[in-house]
Design a protein around this motif. Structure first.
Motif, PDB file in Angstrom:
ATOM      1  N   LEU A   1       0.826  -1.202   0.000  1.00  0.00           N
ATOM      2  CA  LEU A   1       0.000   0.000   0.000  1.00  0.00           C
ATOM      3  C   LEU A   1       0.865   1.260   0.000  1.00  0.00           C
ATOM      4  O   LEU A   1       0.613   2.207  -0.755  1.00  0.00           O
ATOM      5  N   VAL A   2       1.889   1.267   0.849  1.00  0.00           N
ATOM      6  CA  VAL A   2       2.784   2.425   0.908  1.00  0.00           C
ATOM      7  C   VAL A   2       3.498   2.618  -0.428  1.00  0.00           C
ATOM      8  O   VAL A   2       3.656   3.745  -0.900  1.00  0.00           O
ATOM      9  N   TRP A   3       3.917   1.520  -1.043  1.00  0.00           N
ATOM     10  CA  TRP A   3       4.586   1.605  -2.348  1.00  0.00           C
ATOM     11  C   TRP A   3       3.677   2.254  -3.385  1.00  0.00           C
ATOM     12  O   TRP A   3       4.098   3.131  -4.136  1.00  0.00           O
ATOM     13  N   ILE A   4       2.408   1.840  -3.408  1.00  0.00           N
ATOM     14  CA  ILE A   4       1.462   2.406  -4.375  1.00  0.00           C
ATOM     15  C   ILE A   4       1.229   3.890  -4.100  1.00  0.00           C
ATOM     16  O   ILE A   4       1.231   4.718  -5.023  1.00  0.00           O
ATOM     17  N   LEU A   5       1.029   4.249  -2.827  1.00  0.00           N
ATOM     18  CA  LEU A   5       0.778   5.649  -2.480  1.00  0.00           C
ATOM     19  C   LEU A   5       1.970   6.542  -2.811  1.00  0.00           C
ATOM     20  O   LEU A   5       1.811   7.638  -3.360  1.00  0.00           O
ATOM     21  N   LEU A   6       3.170   6.073  -2.462  1.00  0.00           N
ATOM     22  CA  LEU A   6       4.358   6.876  -2.745  1.00  0.00           C
ATOM     23  C   LEU A   6       4.604   6.984  -4.246  1.00  0.00           C
ATOM     24  O   LEU A   6       5.034   8.025  -4.741  1.00  0.00           O
ATOM     25  N   ALA A   7       4.346   5.892  -4.982  1.00  0.00           N
ATOM     26  CA  ALA A   7       4.524   5.930  -6.429  1.00  0.00           C
ATOM     27  C   ALA A   7       3.551   6.902  -7.085  1.00  0.00           C
ATOM     28  O   ALA A   7       3.898   7.605  -8.043  1.00  0.00           O
TER      29      ALA A   7
ATOM     30  N   PRO B   1      10.988  10.384   1.930  1.00  0.00           N
ATOM     31  CA  PRO B   1      12.174   9.827   1.259  1.00  0.00           C
ATOM     32  C   PRO B   1      11.942   9.571  -0.220  1.00  0.00           C
ATOM     33  O   PRO B   1      12.877   9.631  -1.020  1.00  0.00           O
ATOM     34  N   SER B   2      10.701   9.287  -0.599  1.00  0.00           N
ATOM     35  CA  SER B   2      10.383   9.052  -2.008  1.00  0.00           C
ATOM     36  C   SER B   2      10.612  10.301  -2.844  1.00  0.00           C
ATOM     37  O   SER B   2      11.222  10.249  -3.920  1.00  0.00           O
ATOM     38  N   ALA B   3      10.132  11.452  -2.344  1.00  0.00           N
ATOM     39  CA  ALA B   3      10.311  12.710  -3.069  1.00  0.00           C
ATOM     40  C   ALA B   3      11.776  13.109  -3.104  1.00  0.00           C
ATOM     41  O   ALA B   3      12.281  13.601  -4.121  1.00  0.00           O
ATOM     42  N   ALA B   4      12.475  12.909  -1.983  1.00  0.00           N
ATOM     43  CA  ALA B   4      13.891  13.259  -1.939  1.00  0.00           C
ATOM     44  C   ALA B   4      14.682  12.452  -2.971  1.00  0.00           C
ATOM     45  O   ALA B   4      15.542  13.004  -3.683  1.00  0.00           O
ATOM     46  N   LEU B   5      14.386  11.172  -3.076  1.00  0.00           N
ATOM     47  CA  LEU B   5      15.109  10.336  -4.034  1.00  0.00           C
ATOM     48  C   LEU B   5      14.724  10.675  -5.469  1.00  0.00           C
ATOM     49  O   LEU B   5      15.583  10.812  -6.339  1.00  0.00           O
TER      50      LEU B   5
END
Length: 265
Positions: free
Chosen positions: A192-198, A222-226
């Motif tokens: 779920l977290v993977w889908i939301l961050l993606a 961390p997703s946006a930073a990367l």
């Protein structure tokens, strides 16, 4: 009648290694990391998550107008984002799910009592993440190059630094989830977290292009930073210091939390 060797000609005593002696820590870590990497690449579900979905995402982002207006070309914006997505899928979701079920079946508790030890187990998982991520970079990066991606050579080193720190942060987060939740909950939460961050975590679409009401929140993820850091590296050939600091902070905090609350069984 026995004879004695002439003084000064004796062979130096060589103490043979016991057949049951453990290998050096580095050897144990590399062997375990290789085993885990092969296990991940041979697992159909993990392979879909690590290779197939990122490839589909790359193609979809290039042939649809979703990224129009975010940069000079779709592929130049899509490729860094998909590479960040690969890091998330391998380090966070893949490791989280694998570790969660290893914990349920007692594999972690067993391995922690072997010569591999807890530190060797953790380092071995880091090696496995690095190996799978390298495979992803070759496959996804090579496909992006064939589709017209032209990253700046000066951005390769900054991108490598961000990928290294990013994989550390997401691995720590994956281990934190896997070490504190039940395997079924880990499976649900990590996916779920993977889908939301993606979808809305700044991985594919730059954080600054999201609605203003969520920009501040997304920017510290961390997703946006990367994602933003890799775009800066490949498009401008420079290291984004803020993105690097955000990833370092997440890696440190998640590691401390995992050490504090991780349950081996």
């Amino acid at each position: 009648m026995s004879t004695r060797p002439t003084p000064g000609t004796e062979s130096p005593a060589v103490e043979p290694r016991s057949p049951g002696a453990a290998a050096a820590l580095g050897t144990r870590v590399v062997r375990h990391g290789s085993y885990e990497a092969l296990a991940m690449l041979r697992n159909g579900e993990q392979l879909v998550l690590a290779i197939v979905l990122p490839l589909l995402a790359l193609v979809a982002l290039v042939i649809t107008p979703l990224l129009d207006g975010y940069g000079a070309s779709r592929i130049d914006i899509a490729a860094p984002g998909v590479l960040a997505l690969c890091t998330m899928s391998t380090a966070f979701t893949g490791q989280g799910i694998a570790t969660g079920f290893d914990r349920r079946y007692g594999v972690l508790r067993f391995l922690s009592t072997t010569p591999l030890g807890r530190s060797g187990l953790i380092f071995g998982k880091a090696v496995a993440v690095a190996v799978v991520l390298a495979v992803q970079l070759v496959v996804i990066g090579g496909t992006a190059l064939l589709m017209g991606w032209s990253p700046l050579p000066a951005g390769i080193l900054p991108a490598a630094v961000l990928l290294l720190v990013g994989s550390a942060a997401f691995t720590a987060l994956g281990l934190l989830v896997a070490g504190t939740l039940r395997p079924e909950a880990t499976l649900a939460v990590t996916n779920l977290v993977w889908i939301l961050l993606a979808a809305a975590g700044g991985v594919i679409i730059p954080a600054r292009s999201l609605p203003e009401i969520v920009q501040g929140f997304v920017a510290v993820l961390p997703s946006a930073a990367l994602g933003d850091g890799l775009r800066t590296a490949f498009l401008d050939g420079a290291l984004d210091p803020l993105a690097c600091l955000v990833l370092l902070a997440w890696a440190a905090l998640a590691s401390l939390a995992a050490i504090r609350w991780f349950k081996w069984s």
